[in-house]
Design a protein around this motif. Sequence first.
Motif, PDB file in Angstrom:
ATOM      1  N   VAL A 277       0.840  -1.206   0.000  1.00 40.90           N
ATOM      2  CA  VAL A 277       0.000   0.000   0.000  1.00 40.90           C
ATOM      3  C   VAL A 277       0.871   1.251   0.000  1.00 40.90           C
ATOM      4  O   VAL A 277       0.587   2.236  -0.695  1.00 40.90           O
ATOM      5  CB  VAL A 277      -0.945  -0.015   1.218  1.00 40.90           C
ATOM      6  N   ASP A 278       1.954   1.230   0.780  1.00 33.08           N
ATOM      7  CA  ASP A 278       2.853   2.390   0.828  1.00 33.08           C
ATOM      8  C   ASP A 278       3.426   2.709  -0.541  1.00 33.08           C
ATOM      9  O   ASP A 278       3.474   3.877  -0.950  1.00 33.08           O
ATOM     10  CB  ASP A 278       3.991   2.113   1.816  1.00 33.08           C
ATOM     11  N   ARG A 279       3.864   1.689  -1.280  1.00 35.78           N
ATOM     12  CA  ARG A 279       4.446   1.920  -2.606  1.00 35.78           C
ATOM     13  C   ARG A 279       3.395   2.468  -3.580  1.00 35.78           C
ATOM     14  O   ARG A 279       3.691   3.341  -4.395  1.00 35.78           O
ATOM     15  CB  ARG A 279       5.054   0.624  -3.162  1.00 35.78           C
ATOM     16  N   ILE A 280       2.188   1.951  -3.510  1.00 38.53           N
ATOM     17  CA  ILE A 280       1.125   2.444  -4.396  1.00 38.53           C
ATOM     18  C   ILE A 280       0.795   3.896  -4.062  1.00 38.53           C
ATOM     19  O   ILE A 280       0.650   4.738  -4.953  1.00 38.53           O
ATOM     20  CB  ILE A 280      -0.133   1.557  -4.274  1.00 38.53           C
ATOM     21  N   GLN A 281       0.709   4.212  -2.781  1.00 45.26           N
ATOM     22  CA  GLN A 281       0.395   5.582  -2.376  1.00 45.26           C
ATOM     23  C   GLN A 281       1.492   6.551  -2.785  1.00 45.26           C
ATOM     24  O   GLN A 281       1.210   7.690  -3.190  1.00 45.26           O
ATOM     25  CB  GLN A 281       0.170   5.633  -0.860  1.00 45.26           C
ATOM     26  N   ARG A 282       2.749   6.107  -2.693  1.00 48.26           N
ATOM     27  CA  ARG A 282       3.854   6.976  -3.110  1.00 48.26           C
ATOM     28  C   ARG A 282       3.808   7.229  -4.611  1.00 48.26           C
ATOM     29  O   ARG A 282       4.122   8.321  -5.082  1.00 48.26           O
ATOM     30  CB  ARG A 282       5.186   6.350  -2.690  1.00 48.26           C
ATOM     31  N   GLY A 283       3.410   6.231  -5.382  1.00 52.05           N
ATOM     32  CA  GLY A 283       3.233   6.426  -6.811  1.00 52.05           C
ATOM     33  C   GLY A 283       2.153   7.453  -7.112  1.00 52.05           C
ATOM     34  O   GLY A 283       2.318   8.319  -7.977  1.00 52.05           O
ATOM     35  N   ARG A 284       1.046   7.369  -6.395  1.00 50.80           N
ATOM     36  CA  ARG A 284      -0.037   8.342  -6.584  1.00 50.80           C
ATOM     37  C   ARG A 284       0.418   9.750  -6.209  1.00 50.80           C
ATOM     38  O   ARG A 284       0.042  10.727  -6.861  1.00 50.80           O
ATOM     39  CB  ARG A 284      -1.246   7.931  -5.740  1.00 50.80           C
ATOM     40  N   LYS A 285       1.251   9.846  -5.163  1.00 49.97           N
ATOM     41  CA  LYS A 285       1.769  11.147  -4.732  1.00 49.97           C
ATOM     42  C   LYS A 285       2.642  11.780  -5.812  1.00 49.97           C
ATOM     43  O   LYS A 285       2.525  12.992  -6.094  1.00 49.97           O
ATOM     44  CB  LYS A 285       2.564  10.973  -3.439  1.00 49.97           C
TER      45      LYS A 285
END
Length: 296
Positions: A277-285
């Motif tokens: 989830v952290d990696r996906i959220q960082r991509g969205r950021k």
Amino acid sequence: MGEAPLFDRLALIGAGLIGGSLARRAREAGNLAREVVVTSKSPETLRRVRELGFADRVEEDPAEAVKGADLVILCVPVGAFAGVMARIAPHLKPGAILSDVGSTKGSVIRDLGPLVPPGVHLIPAHPMAGTEYSGPDSGFSTLFEGRYCILTPLPGTDAAALEKLREFWRRCGSMVESLDPVTHDKVVAIVSHLPHLIAFTICGTADDLSEETRESVLKFAASGFRDFTRIAASDVAMWRDVFLNNREAVLEMLARFTEDAQAFGRAIRWGEEEFIVDRIQRGRKIRRGLLERKQA
């Protein structure tokens, strides 16, 4: 009354996407150069440039093209720079600005610097704009609008020449920034060169699948894979030279990416939901940041 042209004569070595777009911009804007001279090693390219009519003069010999030019821009693959420079260096006039559009800067300084005649101002540049298309038909005058152009001036660069080149790119529609060559090459390795490497590799992996599976990949390709194929359709000679001439920075970023990809793989293997989830959220950021800066 419009602005007076910055330069009397602009010589473009190469007439692909970038060179063709610069020529078109100069012809349409009227405030970049009074005369646009284009040269290319390809007779077919020169014939097409004449047909398209975006140059005031077309020269087969690069030495003739640069004679009397106030601004000379190399718009060929960076691997060709040393050979081109050996040909044009004796014909550059004192006071001329010599620049380029290559996406590596350490190699440009290495290949051009020793041959620059006295009185000629070498100011490397990199417009961060492009498409997957190449050749004289691919250019368009608005290519650089709203995009960054990075200059990497050397210590002791003439301030007036630097400001004149800055203004040239501003009139092309670019936002102009400066970086040192080492920082530039590391930055573009992660934001441009590594994504292309990944795209070429993914498409190669797909092409290596069995014929039945490969056909299904092409038939059912989702938007993510289609985006990779767009990137992978880029000019062969240009990207070959980019990888070979920015080797250290690309390999450094590839090593870091490989470590991160392996960590992601371990998270998937062991069901580490928080990591995923952290990696996906960082991509969205990152995506939101690009949108806010109007770079996406």
